[in-house]
Design a protein around this motif. Structure first.
Motif, PDB file in Angstrom:
ATOM      1  N   LEU A  39       8.305 -11.435 -16.784  1.00 44.82           N
ATOM      2  CA  LEU A  39       6.926 -10.989 -16.607  1.00 44.82           C
ATOM      3  C   LEU A  39       6.130 -10.726 -17.895  1.00 44.82           C
ATOM      4  O   LEU A  39       4.972 -10.746 -17.752  1.00 44.82           O
ATOM      5  N   ARG A  40       6.902 -10.443 -19.044  1.00 44.87           N
ATOM      6  CA  ARG A  40       6.094  -9.741 -20.046  1.00 44.87           C
ATOM      7  C   ARG A  40       5.145 -10.559 -20.680  1.00 44.87           C
ATOM      8  O   ARG A  40       4.298 -10.066 -21.302  1.00 44.87           O
ATOM      9  N   ALA A  41       5.234 -11.811 -20.560  1.00 42.21           N
ATOM     10  CA  ALA A  41       4.207 -12.611 -21.227  1.00 42.21           C
ATOM     11  C   ALA A  41       3.119 -13.251 -20.212  1.00 42.21           C
ATOM     12  O   ALA A  41       2.277 -14.012 -20.689  1.00 42.21           O
ATOM     13  N   ALA A  42       3.135 -12.863 -18.867  1.00 42.70           N
ATOM     14  CA  ALA A  42       2.241 -13.329 -17.966  1.00 42.70           C
ATOM     15  C   ALA A  42       0.943 -12.750 -18.188  1.00 42.70           C
ATOM     16  O   ALA A  42       0.995 -11.429 -18.486  1.00 42.70           O
ATOM     17  N   ARG A  43      -0.322 -13.442 -17.823  1.00 39.47           N
ATOM     18  CA  ARG A  43      -1.531 -13.047 -17.973  1.00 39.47           C
ATOM     19  C   ARG A  43      -2.261 -13.466 -16.730  1.00 39.47           C
ATOM     20  O   ARG A  43      -2.021 -14.474 -16.302  1.00 39.47           O
ATOM     21  N   THR A  44      -2.992 -12.812 -16.160  1.00 37.42           N
ATOM     22  CA  THR A  44      -4.223 -13.274 -15.299  1.00 37.42           C
ATOM     23  C   THR A  44      -5.116 -13.967 -16.095  1.00 37.42           C
ATOM     24  O   THR A  44      -5.324 -14.152 -17.415  1.00 37.42           O
ATOM     25  N   SER A  45      -6.138 -14.676 -15.290  1.00 38.83           N
ATOM     26  CA  SER A  45      -7.021 -15.654 -15.958  1.00 38.83           C
ATOM     27  C   SER A  45      -8.184 -14.711 -16.624  1.00 38.83           C
ATOM     28  O   SER A  45      -8.681 -15.368 -17.723  1.00 38.83           O
ATOM     29  N   SER A  46      -8.069 -13.471 -16.579  1.00 36.96           N
ATOM     30  CA  SER A  46      -9.101 -12.607 -17.193  1.00 36.96           C
ATOM     31  C   SER A  46      -8.421 -11.940 -18.174  1.00 36.96           C
ATOM     32  O   SER A  46      -9.054 -11.119 -18.783  1.00 36.96           O
ATOM     33  N   GLY A  47      -7.108 -12.264 -18.535  1.00 36.52           N
ATOM     34  CA  GLY A  47      -6.211 -11.809 -19.790  1.00 36.52           C
ATOM     35  C   GLY A  47      -5.500 -10.695 -19.494  1.00 36.52           C
ATOM     36  O   GLY A  47      -5.145  -9.914 -20.401  1.00 36.52           O
ATOM     37  N   VAL A  48      -5.347  -9.948 -18.350  1.00 39.61           N
ATOM     38  CA  VAL A  48      -4.651  -8.710 -18.030  1.00 39.61           C
ATOM     39  C   VAL A  48      -3.245  -9.327 -18.197  1.00 39.61           C
ATOM     40  O   VAL A  48      -2.721 -10.288 -17.460  1.00 39.61           O
ATOM     41  N   GLY A  49      -2.600  -8.691 -19.050  1.00 45.57           N
ATOM     42  CA  GLY A  49      -1.021  -8.748 -19.070  1.00 45.57           C
ATOM     43  C   GLY A  49      -0.231  -7.560 -18.370  1.00 45.57           C
ATOM     44  O   GLY A  49      -0.799  -6.505 -18.104  1.00 45.57           O
ATOM     45  N   LEU A  50       1.173  -7.853 -18.350  1.00 44.86           N
ATOM     46  CA  LEU A  50       2.161  -6.789 -17.958  1.00 44.86           C
ATOM     47  C   LEU A  50       1.868  -5.482 -18.816  1.00 44.86           C
ATOM     48  O   LEU A  50       2.063  -4.322 -18.092  1.00 44.86           O
ATOM     49  N   ALA A  51       1.661  -5.487 -20.057  1.00 45.33           N
ATOM     50  CA  ALA A  51       1.478  -4.324 -20.781  1.00 45.33           C
ATOM     51  C   ALA A  51       0.371  -3.617 -20.426  1.00 45.33           C
ATOM     52  O   ALA A  51       0.689  -2.316 -20.275  1.00 45.33           O
ATOM     53  N   ARG A  52      -0.721  -3.878 -20.021  1.00 43.19           N
ATOM     54  CA  ARG A  52      -1.838  -3.151 -19.405  1.00 43.19           C
ATOM     55  C   ARG A  52      -1.524  -2.523 -18.381  1.00 43.19           C
ATOM     56  O   ARG A  52      -1.925  -1.354 -18.117  1.00 43.19           O
ATOM     57  N   CYS A  53      -0.458  -3.344 -17.321  1.00 40.19           N
ATOM     58  CA  CYS A  53      -0.286  -2.679 -16.132  1.00 40.19           C
ATOM     59  C   CYS A  53       0.517  -1.520 -15.869  1.00 40.19           C
ATOM     60  O   CYS A  53       0.656  -0.635 -15.208  1.00 40.19           O
ATOM     61  N   ILE A  54       1.498  -1.544 -16.933  1.00 39.34           N
ATOM     62  CA  ILE A  54       2.827  -0.719 -17.299  1.00 39.34           C
ATOM     63  C   ILE A  54       2.290   0.352 -18.310  1.00 39.34           C
ATOM     64  O   ILE A  54       3.243   1.411 -18.164  1.00 39.34           O
ATOM     65  N   LYS A  55       1.471   0.207 -18.746  1.00 41.70           N
ATOM     66  CA  LYS A  55       1.322   1.246 -19.913  1.00 41.70           C
ATOM     67  C   LYS A  55       1.364   2.609 -19.584  1.00 41.70           C
ATOM     68  O   LYS A  55       1.979   3.609 -20.117  1.00 41.70           O
ATOM     69  N   ALA A  56       0.690   3.254 -18.568  1.00 39.51           N
ATOM     70  CA  ALA A  56       0.641   4.378 -18.186  1.00 39.51           C
ATOM     71  C   ALA A  56       2.003   5.026 -17.777  1.00 39.51           C
ATOM     72  O   ALA A  56       2.466   6.108 -17.816  1.00 39.51           O
ATOM     73  N   GLY A  57       2.900   4.089 -16.984  1.00 40.28           N
ATOM     74  CA  GLY A  57       4.057   4.411 -16.668  1.00 40.28           C
ATOM     75  C   GLY A  57       5.044   4.694 -18.003  1.00 40.28           C
ATOM     76  O   GLY A  57       6.238   5.271 -17.865  1.00 40.28           O
ATOM     77  N   MET A  58       4.912   3.639 -19.223  1.00 37.29           N
ATOM     78  CA  MET A  58       5.469   3.950 -19.951  1.00 37.29           C
ATOM     79  C   MET A  58       5.334   5.015 -20.955  1.00 37.29           C
ATOM     80  O   MET A  58       6.074   5.686 -21.570  1.00 37.29           O
ATOM     81  N   ASP A  59       3.928   5.354 -20.963  1.00 37.32           N
ATOM     82  CA  ASP A  59       3.590   6.442 -21.897  1.00 37.32           C
ATOM     83  C   ASP A  59       3.825   7.816 -21.387  1.00 37.32           C
ATOM     84  O   ASP A  59       4.120   8.840 -21.784  1.00 37.32           O
ATOM     85  N   ASN A  60       3.899   7.946 -19.838  1.00 34.24           N
ATOM     86  CA  ASN A  60       4.077   9.109 -19.111  1.00 34.24           C
ATOM     87  C   ASN A  60       5.446   8.847 -18.452  1.00 34.24           C
ATOM     88  O   ASN A  60       5.597   8.282 -17.650  1.00 34.24           O
ATOM     89  N   ARG A  61       6.352   9.968 -18.978  1.00 34.22           N
ATOM     90  CA  ARG A  61       7.649   9.705 -18.543  1.00 34.22           C
ATOM     91  C   ARG A  61       8.077  10.113 -17.103  1.00 34.22           C
ATOM     92  O   ARG A  61       9.020   9.951 -16.620  1.00 34.22           O
ATOM     93  N   ALA A  76      -7.509  -8.044  -9.486  1.00 34.31           N
ATOM     94  CA  ALA A  76      -7.096  -8.527  -8.304  1.00 34.31           C
ATOM     95  C   ALA A  76      -5.917  -9.559  -8.436  1.00 34.31           C
ATOM     96  O   ALA A  76      -4.918  -9.642  -7.675  1.00 34.31           O
ATOM     97  N   GLU A  77      -6.037 -10.416  -9.578  1.00 32.06           N
ATOM     98  CA  GLU A  77      -5.013 -11.481  -9.863  1.00 32.06           C
ATOM     99  C   GLU A  77      -3.590 -10.786 -10.366  1.00 32.06           C
ATOM    100  O   GLU A  77      -2.613 -11.573 -10.037  1.00 32.06           O
ATOM    101  N   CYS A  78      -3.547  -9.499 -10.361  1.00 28.53           N
ATOM    102  CA  CYS A  78      -2.367  -9.080 -10.817  1.00 28.53           C
ATOM    103  C   CYS A  78      -1.426  -8.937  -9.681  1.00 28.53           C
ATOM    104  O   CYS A  78      -0.175  -9.110  -9.902  1.00 28.53           O
ATOM    105  N   TYR A  79      -1.763  -8.913  -8.619  1.00 28.89           N
ATOM    106  CA  TYR A  79      -0.875  -8.881  -7.189  1.00 28.89           C
ATOM    107  C   TYR A  79      -0.138 -10.076  -7.208  1.00 28.89           C
ATOM    108  O   TYR A  79       0.798 -10.186  -6.505  1.00 28.89           O
ATOM    109  N   ASP A  80      -0.751 -11.225  -7.636  1.00 30.41           N
ATOM    110  CA  ASP A  80      -0.033 -12.489  -7.517  1.00 30.41           C
ATOM    111  C   ASP A  80       0.737 -12.826  -8.886  1.00 30.41           C
ATOM    112  O   ASP A  80       2.069 -13.197  -9.168  1.00 30.41           O
TER     113      ASP A  80
END
Length: 91
Positions: A39-61, A76-80
């Protein structure tokens, strides 16, 4: 401006070490690290990627006594787009 740490625009090629992370996201990625690669290279049509979605969990242990989810859906497209990971984290 994003908090320094894990990049928000693009995931690193290799999954960072999650040994000291305590979240539902970290638990799933420790058990199924292939989801990150898938999933690391996937993006929604508005450009949201996995990095944006998991950043909080990666930065906060987190803390083993107070687990958090560790990820967000950027739109909303992130759910798909990230369904395999989101479904596993929600369970």
């Amino acid at each position: 401006t994003d908090f320094p740490g894990f990049p928000a625009d693009e995931c690193p090629e290799e999954l960072p070490d999650l040994a000291q992370h305590h979240s539902a996201l970290a638990d799933v990625l420790k058990q199924s690290p292939g989801l990150y690669e898938e999933l690391r290279a996937a993006r929604t049509s508005s450009g949201v990627g996995l990095a944006r979605c998991i950043k909080a969990g990666m930065d906060n242990r987190g803390h083993p006594m107070f687990k958090t989810v560790g990820m967000i859906a950027g739109d909303a497209e992130c759910y798909d787009a990230f369904r395999p990971l989101l479904d596993a984290v929600i369970r």
